[in-house]
Structure formats: C-alpha cells, structure tokens
Design a protein around this motif. Sequence first.
Motif, PDB file in Angstrom:
ATOM      1  N   VAL A   1      38.595  34.931  43.882  1.00 38.98           N
ATOM      2  CA  VAL A   1      40.224  34.916  43.355  1.00 38.98           C
ATOM      3  C   VAL A   1      40.280  36.805  42.454  1.00 38.98           C
ATOM      4  O   VAL A   1      41.530  36.928  42.278  1.00 38.98           O
ATOM      5  CB  VAL A   1      40.283  34.019  42.606  1.00 38.98           C
ATOM      6  CG1 VAL A   1      40.687  32.570  43.671  1.00 38.98           C
ATOM      7  CG2 VAL A   1      39.913  33.693  41.656  1.00 38.98           C
ATOM      8  N   ARG A   2      39.325  37.303  42.436  1.00 43.02           N
ATOM      9  CA  ARG A   2      39.132  38.406  41.842  1.00 43.02           C
ATOM     10  C   ARG A   2      38.491  39.340  42.201  1.00 43.02           C
ATOM     11  O   ARG A   2      37.165  38.767  42.895  1.00 43.02           O
ATOM     12  CB  ARG A   2      39.234  38.340  40.020  1.00 43.02           C
ATOM     13  CG  ARG A   2      39.574  37.551  39.408  1.00 43.02           C
ATOM     14  CD  ARG A   2      39.057  36.875  37.796  1.00 43.02           C
ATOM     15  NE  ARG A   2      37.759  36.649  37.998  1.00 43.02           N
ATOM     16  CZ  ARG A   2      37.787  35.261  38.262  1.00 43.02           C
ATOM     17  NH1 ARG A   2      38.342  34.724  38.741  1.00 43.02           N
ATOM     18  NH2 ARG A   2      35.737  35.028  37.931  1.00 43.02           N
ATOM     19  N   GLU A   3      39.067  40.587  41.923  1.00 39.79           N
ATOM     20  CA  GLU A   3      38.052  41.514  43.433  1.00 39.79           C
ATOM     21  C   GLU A   3      36.353  41.568  42.723  1.00 39.79           C
ATOM     22  O   GLU A   3      36.378  42.161  41.754  1.00 39.79           O
ATOM     23  CB  GLU A   3      38.127  43.050  42.982  1.00 39.79           C
ATOM     24  CG  GLU A   3      37.205  44.103  43.634  1.00 39.79           C
ATOM     25  CD  GLU A   3      38.099  45.098  43.828  1.00 39.79           C
ATOM     26  OE1 GLU A   3      37.305  46.278  44.292  1.00 39.79           O
ATOM     27  OE2 GLU A   3      38.443  45.590  43.250  1.00 39.79           O
ATOM     28  N   PRO A   4      35.381  41.048  43.906  1.00 44.21           N
ATOM     29  CA  PRO A   4      33.884  40.860  42.838  1.00 44.21           C
ATOM     30  C   PRO A   4      33.410  42.158  42.348  1.00 44.21           C
ATOM     31  O   PRO A   4      33.503  43.577  42.543  1.00 44.21           O
ATOM     32  CB  PRO A   4      33.151  40.725  44.204  1.00 44.21           C
ATOM     33  CG  PRO A   4      33.817  40.615  45.220  1.00 44.21           C
ATOM     34  CD  PRO A   4      35.601  40.999  44.987  1.00 44.21           C
ATOM     35  N   GLY A   5      32.660  41.454  41.270  1.00 40.23           N
ATOM     36  CA  GLY A   5      32.045  42.931  40.473  1.00 40.23           C
ATOM     37  C   GLY A   5      32.921  43.573  39.470  1.00 40.23           C
ATOM     38  O   GLY A   5      32.460  44.664  38.851  1.00 40.23           O
ATOM     39  N   THR A   6      34.258  43.051  38.806  1.00 40.92           N
ATOM     40  CA  THR A   6      35.399  43.482  38.022  1.00 40.92           C
ATOM     41  C   THR A   6      34.825  42.961  37.209  1.00 40.92           C
ATOM     42  O   THR A   6      36.277  43.065  36.330  1.00 40.92           O
ATOM     43  CB  THR A   6      36.408  43.936  38.756  1.00 40.92           C
ATOM     44  OG1 THR A   6      36.861  42.524  39.575  1.00 40.92           O
ATOM     45  CG2 THR A   6      36.503  44.594  40.221  1.00 40.92           C
ATOM     46  N   SER A   7      35.279  41.279  36.812  1.00 40.17           N
ATOM     47  CA  SER A   7      35.016  41.057  35.533  1.00 40.17           C
ATOM     48  C   SER A   7      33.405  39.648  35.725  1.00 40.17           C
ATOM     49  O   SER A   7      32.744  39.453  36.678  1.00 40.17           O
ATOM     50  CB  SER A   7      35.959  39.899  36.319  1.00 40.17           C
ATOM     51  OG  SER A   7      36.391  38.957  36.590  1.00 40.17           O
TER      52      SER A   7
ATOM     53  N   SER B   1      29.204  38.035  38.393  1.00 40.66           N
ATOM     54  CA  SER B   1      30.552  39.234  38.463  1.00 40.66           C
ATOM     55  C   SER B   1      31.505  38.438  39.955  1.00 40.66           C
ATOM     56  O   SER B   1      31.298  38.992  40.747  1.00 40.66           O
ATOM     57  CB  SER B   1      30.512  40.342  38.059  1.00 40.66           C
ATOM     58  OG  SER B   1      29.531  41.065  39.243  1.00 40.66           O
ATOM     59  N   THR B   2      30.660  37.356  40.298  1.00 45.39           N
ATOM     60  CA  THR B   2      31.133  37.339  42.273  1.00 45.39           C
ATOM     61  C   THR B   2      32.653  37.135  42.088  1.00 45.39           C
ATOM     62  O   THR B   2      33.402  37.736  43.468  1.00 45.39           O
ATOM     63  CB  THR B   2      30.894  35.974  41.884  1.00 45.39           C
ATOM     64  OG1 THR B   2      31.185  34.734  41.495  1.00 45.39           O
ATOM     65  CG2 THR B   2      29.574  35.729  42.331  1.00 45.39           C
ATOM     66  N   GLY B   3      33.456  36.807  41.530  1.00 44.55           N
ATOM     67  CA  GLY B   3      34.691  36.371  41.249  1.00 44.55           C
ATOM     68  C   GLY B   3      35.286  35.392  41.740  1.00 44.55           C
ATOM     69  O   GLY B   3      37.218  34.986  41.913  1.00 44.55           O
ATOM     70  N   PHE B   4      34.775  34.431  41.908  1.00 42.61           N
ATOM     71  CA  PHE B   4      34.427  33.094  42.376  1.00 42.61           C
ATOM     72  C   PHE B   4      35.425  32.856  41.164  1.00 42.61           C
ATOM     73  O   PHE B   4      35.600  32.731  40.094  1.00 42.61           O
ATOM     74  CB  PHE B   4      33.500  32.286  42.221  1.00 42.61           C
ATOM     75  CG  PHE B   4      32.513  32.546  43.739  1.00 42.61           C
ATOM     76  CD1 PHE B   4      32.709  32.657  45.190  1.00 42.61           C
ATOM     77  CD2 PHE B   4      31.178  32.502  43.465  1.00 42.61           C
ATOM     78  CE1 PHE B   4      32.310  32.898  45.774  1.00 42.61           C
ATOM     79  CE2 PHE B   4      30.352  32.435  44.634  1.00 42.61           C
ATOM     80  CZ  PHE B   4      30.678  33.527  45.774  1.00 42.61           C
TER      81      PHE B   4
END
Length: 683
Positions: free
Chosen positions: A202-208, A166-169
């Motif tokens: 590219v996405r807030e870490p921990g959110t997806s 769920s890094t947001g990478f």
Amino acid sequence: MNKNKNRTRRSSGILAVVIALSFVGETSVYAQQTIAVKPSAEIGAINVNGPKDAVEVETFLDMFFAKEKIKQKASAVAISVVRKGQVLLSKGYGVEEQKSKSPVDAERTTFRIASISKVFTAAAAMQLIEQGKLSLQDDIEKYLDGYKITNPFQTPVTIEDLLTHSTGFESTQPSDASYLTDQSIKPISLKKSIFDAFPKVVREPGTSYMYDNFASRLLGYIVQQVSGESFGEYVQRNIFEPIGMKSSSFTLTKELAGRMVTSYDPENNALPQYDLSPREWPEGSMISTASDMMLFMQTFLNGGRTAGGKVILSPASVKAMSTYHVAIHPDFPDMTYGFESPIEPNKTNGENVISKGGDITGFSSLLWMLPDNQTGVFVTYNANSDLRNDLFAAFMDHYYSGKPTTFEQKGFQSQTKAELAKFEGLYSDLRTKFLTRVEATSDGTLTVSDVTERHQLKQVGDLIFVDELGKPLAFNIDKDKQVTDLKYLNLFSYAVKLKEVQDSFPDVPANHPYSTYIFALKSLGLLSDDPAKLFEPQQSVTRGAFVHAFNAIWGIQPSSNPALFKDIDGSTFRGDIQAAAESGLLYGTSDGLFEPDRPILREEAAIIAFRLLAGNGIKEADASASLESGTSKWAVEAVSSAIKWKMHGPEVTESKGKIDYGSQRVMNKQEMAAFLFSMLLPS
C-alpha cells in the motif's frame, strides 16, 4: 463477569503485545522516574568506558534487580553481559515458578525470546546471501512459486526491504488462534500461514519504515525455499549447533518446555504453556537461555567467528547487520539488517547502539550491542513490562555517561511559527492507525498530542525536535520538500501525514455534519466505498460489517479456523467475525449465534471497542457519565467510556445533565464513521 474478564485478558493477549510494542516508547517514559542508579561505595565509580570487571558488573546488577520496583515487574529474569570476548555475567534472578521457588539458572532456564528471533532469521538470510543463493536486490516474487503480490507500484519488494521492514505492506496482525493450548489442534504450515494472509503493498517499497512481523515470517519462508530444508532445521544446523547453543530452538520441544519459566497474568494466575501455529515463527517463536545468547553475542562481536574458530557470518555480513540502512534522520535511525534503533534513543549517551526487543504473551526480552566497544547485553523475563527500558537506561548511564545524548545540530537557528506550519496536521501510525496531532505553538516549538498524552517539543535541527524528556521526534520530506511522515514515541513505525481527500461522495457535501469523519476514514484507506457513487450515510450497519471495519483499523486478519458461532459460515464477514471472537472482542448469544446480518446497536459497537481499548490498557475505563435510561446493564461502562472518550459524532445529545447516547438505536454508516475515526484521535 469475572470469567468474561479473564477470557478477554487471555484472548486479546496477542493484541496486547502488539499494542505494547507500538507504545513502548511511551511506557519507557517511566524509566526516567523509577530507576536512577548512582555511584556508591558498594559499586565504585561509574565506568565511563564500559563494563570491564566481572565482580563490579555483578554487584551493579545485583543492586539493580534487588530494587522493589524492579522485582514487581518480573518474577524471573536472566541476563548475560559480554565484552571483548569476556563473559562478565550470565546469571538468573528470581524463581522459575512461584510455588516451587526453583531459582532461575542462566544456563538451564528457558524463556521465549519472541522477536529477538528476527536477528537469527536475518543471520540465516545473510548466510545465503554470502553463498550467492540470495541477493539483497532480488524481487521476492522470485521465491513465491508463481504467486503475484498485489503491488500497484513499479518498484518491487526486495529481500533488503524484508530485512529493513520497508516493504510497504499493509499492517497485519495474527489472531489469538495462533496460540495453541489444546494439543489436539494441529498447527498450520508456515507456507499456509503466509499465503492465507498475504498483505497488499500500500506504500511504495523502500520509502517508509513499519515494524513488520509478516516481513520477517516471509523472509524465513524464503530461507526455507532456498535452502531446501525447514526453516527451523536450517537455523539449528547452521547457527545454533556451530555456536554451541544447545538450549535454543524455533520449536517448543518437550525438553525445552520442561525447563521454561512460568508467566503470570495481572491477577497473578499462572498462564498456561502454549504452542504456536505455525509451530515455527521466523519472526518470534525462538526459545533460548541467557547463556546461549551469551555465546551468540560473543560470536557476533567477534566478527561472526566462534571461540572455536567456526565462521557463522562473514565480517562483511556482521558489519551489514550492525549498520543502519534505514533512518528517518541520521540521529534517529530505524533498522539495520535484523536490528532496530535503541529502545531509549535519548539514553545512548552518544554511543553507537544496535538493539532488538521481543514481546510475546507472558515474555519480554531485549538484546543490545555496542559494536564499537565489543559489548553486548541480553535480558529476558517472564512478564510484559518495561523492565528492559529501566535496565537499558541504568546500564548506559552507569557505564557510558561521558557523552550525554543530544540531538542538537550545532549552530542551528530554530524556525518561526509560520515556518513550522508545514509540519502541522494529523499523522496516522502505519501499524495501529492511531492519530498524532502536530501544532505549531510558537517560534521553534511544536505541541504534539497522541491517544495518551500531549508534549511540547523544541526544534533542535531542520527536521528534528526533542520533548521535555529529551526524546526525539523527526520528520520525513519527499523530493518536493513536502512533509510526509514523522517518527516519535512509537519507535517501530512512521506515522504518515494525512492528505485532504480530493474526491467527495455525491451525497456527502463538504458541509455535511459527518463529512470530516467520512473523508478522514477515506484518507486513511479505511473506506472501500467508491467516491463516485452514493455513500448512503444513513444506511444501517450490520454486525458483520461493523466487525469488518473495526478489524481493518487494527490489522486483524480474517481467520479460517472452525467457526465459534453457528450462523457465520455463510456470511461475507465470516473470517472477520471469527478473528474478532478469537481475540476476545465478541461473545455470541446463549444459543451460540452471532447474527451477522442483524443491524448493530450503538451499545454493541461501544462494547466491542471497550473490550479492546480498556482491556489492553490503551484507554482508562470511565463509568462516570450520567446516562439517559435505556442502556443495557452490561453495556453501561462501555457506553459511558465511549462518551468520555468522545467516540461519537453530533448524534449524541445532552439534556438536563443526562446524556443520550442512543444505546438501543441502530448504528448507521455516518455514525460508524464518527465512532471509528474518533477512536483514533488524540486525547
């Protein structure tokens, strides 16, 4: 032509595995049709409380692997089954190599177990957490020797984010240069492989959730940094040796290679044995046997303690690795620390299952455990097929049929069509960018279409639906109750709901014939153009620029390997071109040139996409379109397929039954936008 065909199959192998993994939920549909093991006089009544008797388990699996449809999916299989410390089975089926006919031996025969490696990488990290050398909430930059990741959010990427993917990478995939068949080529270091291709957040870490090979590779590198020894040596000394896993390694040694099964391509040609670059992949290079994995399952299910009393993991760490920490819906989980949701979520029959699949060119595997029942199953085989899905469904139906899987929330009243409108829209898969369309069909019903098929789903809970086969789809909402993501047939990634682009280019008004395509690509983050400046929709696209845009969709990272073409070293897109060539998507001229600065012809763009889509089985080639004259002979099938797949904008016309694709015309930016966006749309 045959030579090129074989080269494409081999060279795009790593992409094929990535794609297969992304669509494993869809291939598993066939498990419902191909296998249905029923109780018989030979195997006795179905055991609703799990496997108990070794003779019965062997009889059941002998019957399963004797089925002709199963034997066609792999010629070499090894499997282990354990329960409450007892070994119920550790056995091989088939032959190691088709010419020698040597039988598979569960103790001796080695397989690449691919991403099941991640379980051991997670276990290594958990050991260091137990010792206080790592913390779940540590910012990963603490272990990167001053390297600053590109993260526009206030939230840091943590060790826990690496463990739960769920890094947001951004999505990244290695090129085929990561496979080495030439022993003269020196593998790069683990460190270089990471810092040469470190992705942006590219996405807030921990959110997806997005299945992320890079995250696991980075976790292994951090294990290396903290422990002070190479990743492979650490795992060998702290996990394999204490457990007694004598035939397991993250490095392909000469001895293990000599015992490895042979894999075959679709034409039944033996695949060459390969090494990897870097040699140790924390995310996927592990070699093992069914008997070694049997020992691991026994240790894990015994609270982290081996039969000889050695403690590999604390009970708290085992519990953390057995508990889902990320879930789009409570009934449809994503990740534990090291394991993922069951490969067939609708076939768990109400049991708590943790699972880990593995795919690498020529090999597939599956490890699943039922912690509450102290039961574990491991299967590995010499093919990339859905055999494991068939086995999981048959095993769970045979031994745990007492509580059929249901996702229905008791007393839930389905919503009206108007209320379901909030789910409508296009959703982009975070790994592959493929689009899923959701439409509210009627009260309590959605129609969901993706690149391969269309399904009707009924609502069974506030944010959860099931399709005709009982497979779940769940939605995610944010704090403002806005729908943000869904998870459906791709069990390994969310698909994010596309938002309308607010900023438009000065020369692309809303009524522009290509505005839909251009704005959609901008929304997907696949256009770097500044919306405050002119887009210049009719500007021609060079061959290098097209490859760069194409690679961005597939997450193919630039390659720094020696150039395969004589004229690309000075190109801005040198790394993109090299990576695409390594993946079998590009062939140069007879003089070894690529001509990166020459404008790309429309038929050239079509064949690049055709090699990937048809070559990897995503779309079926279709040469039935009636074309106007002018298409080069080598491009006819690709151009026809592009037309049949509707990969174009309004520039393609039809007159008197003949379709003019404009094969010899130069592709411009607006046409490229239509081509690339249409490639992702549902059928």
